[in-house]
Design an enzyme around this catalytic site. Sequence first.
Site, PDB file in Angstrom:
ATOM      1  CE  LYS A  40      13.752 -21.252 -21.912  1.00 17.67           C
ATOM      2  NZ  LYS A  40      15.131 -21.648 -22.242  1.00 17.67           N
ATOM      3  N   GLY A  41       8.558 -19.304 -26.081  1.00 16.60           N
ATOM      4  CA  GLY A  41       8.345 -18.867 -27.461  1.00 16.60           C
ATOM      5  C   GLY A  41       7.550 -17.591 -27.660  1.00 16.60           C
ATOM      6  CD  GLU A  98       1.744 -21.578 -27.595  1.00 14.53           C
ATOM      7  OE1 GLU A  98       2.803 -20.927 -27.689  1.00 14.53           O
ATOM      8  OE2 GLU A  98       1.740 -22.809 -27.534  1.00 14.53           O
ATOM      9  CG  ASP A  99       5.524 -19.856 -29.768  1.00 15.29           C
ATOM     10  OD1 ASP A  99       4.535 -20.562 -29.447  1.00 15.29           O
ATOM     11  OD2 ASP A  99       6.686 -20.234 -29.567  1.00 15.29           O
ATOM     12  CG  ASP A 102       2.950 -28.290 -35.127  1.00 12.03           C
ATOM     13  OD1 ASP A 102       2.729 -28.180 -36.334  1.00 12.03           O
ATOM     14  OD2 ASP A 102       3.713 -29.162 -34.660  1.00 12.03           O
ATOM     15  CE  LYS A 130       5.123 -25.225 -38.332  1.00 13.32           C
ATOM     16  NZ  LYS A 130       6.067 -26.224 -37.784  1.00 13.32           N
ATOM     17  NE  ARG A 164      13.762 -20.017 -26.727  1.00 10.88           N
ATOM     18  CZ  ARG A 164      12.761 -20.890 -26.836  1.00 10.88           C
ATOM     19  NH1 ARG A 164      11.675 -20.568 -27.509  1.00 10.88           N
ATOM     20  NH2 ARG A 164      12.846 -22.083 -26.280  1.00 10.88           N
TER      21      ARG A 164
HETATM   22  P1  IMP Z   1       1.513 -28.089 -30.523  1.00  8.60           P
HETATM   23  O1  IMP Z   1       1.207 -28.590 -29.145  1.00  8.60           O
HETATM   24  O2  IMP Z   1       1.849 -29.229 -31.448  1.00  8.60           O
HETATM   25  O3  IMP Z   1       0.444 -27.193 -31.112  1.00  8.60           O
HETATM   26  O4  IMP Z   1       2.883 -27.319 -30.443  1.00  8.60           O
HETATM   27  C1  IMP Z   1       3.012 -25.997 -30.154  1.00  8.60           C
HETATM   28  C2  IMP Z   1       4.433 -25.721 -29.713  1.00  8.60           C
HETATM   29  O5  IMP Z   1       5.369 -26.445 -30.514  1.00  8.60           O
HETATM   30  C3  IMP Z   1       4.778 -24.268 -29.900  1.00  8.60           C
HETATM   31  O6  IMP Z   1       4.500 -23.526 -28.758  1.00  8.60           O
HETATM   32  C4  IMP Z   1       6.259 -24.316 -30.205  1.00  8.60           C
HETATM   33  O7  IMP Z   1       6.992 -24.271 -29.005  1.00  8.60           O
HETATM   34  C5  IMP Z   1       6.484 -25.651 -30.856  1.00  8.60           C
HETATM   35  N1  IMP Z   1       6.592 -25.568 -32.336  1.00  8.60           N
HETATM   36  C6  IMP Z   1       5.705 -26.022 -33.252  1.00  8.60           C
HETATM   37  N2  IMP Z   1       6.111 -25.786 -34.512  1.00  8.60           N
HETATM   38  C7  IMP Z   1       7.296 -25.143 -34.396  1.00  8.60           C
HETATM   39  C8  IMP Z   1       8.214 -24.598 -35.360  1.00  8.60           C
HETATM   40  O8  IMP Z   1       8.043 -24.649 -36.594  1.00  8.60           O
HETATM   41  N3  IMP Z   1       9.324 -23.983 -34.852  1.00  8.60           N
HETATM   42  C9  IMP Z   1       9.563 -23.898 -33.506  1.00  8.60           C
HETATM   43  N4  IMP Z   1       8.734 -24.379 -32.589  1.00  8.60           N
HETATM   44  C10 IMP Z   1       7.608 -25.001 -33.010  1.00  8.60           C
HETATM   45 MG    MG Z   2       5.261 -22.063 -27.542  1.00 10.66          MG
END
Ligand code: IMP
Ligand code: MG
Length: 174
Positions: A40-41, A98-99, A102, A130, A164
């Site tokens: 949803k982000g 993507e929002d 990470d 990040k 959100r």
């Molecule tokens: P990744 O697979 O670790 O890159 O994670 C990405 C997803 O983790 C994003 O689409 C977010 O939904 C969630 N996410 C990562 N960091 C944060 C944060 O600081 N706040 C809220 N959601 C986060």
């Molecule tokens: Mg997301």
Amino acid sequence: MLEHKILINEETLNKRIEELANEISKDYNGEDIVLICTLKGAVYFTIDLSKKITGSDVILDFVRVSSYGVNNRETTGKLDFKLDISEDIENKNVIIIEDIIDSGITLNYLRDYLKTKNPKSLKICVLLDKKERRQKEIDLDYVGFEIENKFVLGYGLDYDEKYRNLPYIGYVEE
Ligand code: IMP
Ligand code: MG
């Protein structure tokens, strides 16, 4: 309300999103684009960005993949596909929206999955990066802001499904 501070205010967000939209409009030069919003982000970001793209016809689609447990800030590396796209993207110009990136696990998985559908082109646009948390290397085509390793919320990003709807990006001090 979870105590938080503002990291990126509304005005700064709008300005940067306009810049990204201009860049995209220029790059696609009138060609059709399918924006795939990751629920949803990325909802708020996708909608605002899409309204600022000019010259191209834009199709919206949605996916939902989650790599996070409820109330869990760490990615498990395990992905759960909850909603698939509904458009045929074969031979289309696709941008994943993507929002935040990470670890990179979610986007790596999504990109590889969408590639199997033979799009004409496949790019990635993230609002927040990040960078220092990356576990999987991935090329990003459009990045809104590089941010420090802080937990952020608002403008689509949640903490336990809440916040959100905040119009800015906030962060929680640990
Ligand atoms: P990744 O697979 O670790 O890159 O994670 C990405 C997803 O983790 C994003 O689409 C977010 O939904 C969630 N996410 C990562 N960091 C944060 C944060 O600081 N706040 C809220 N959601 C986060
Ligand atoms: Mg997301």
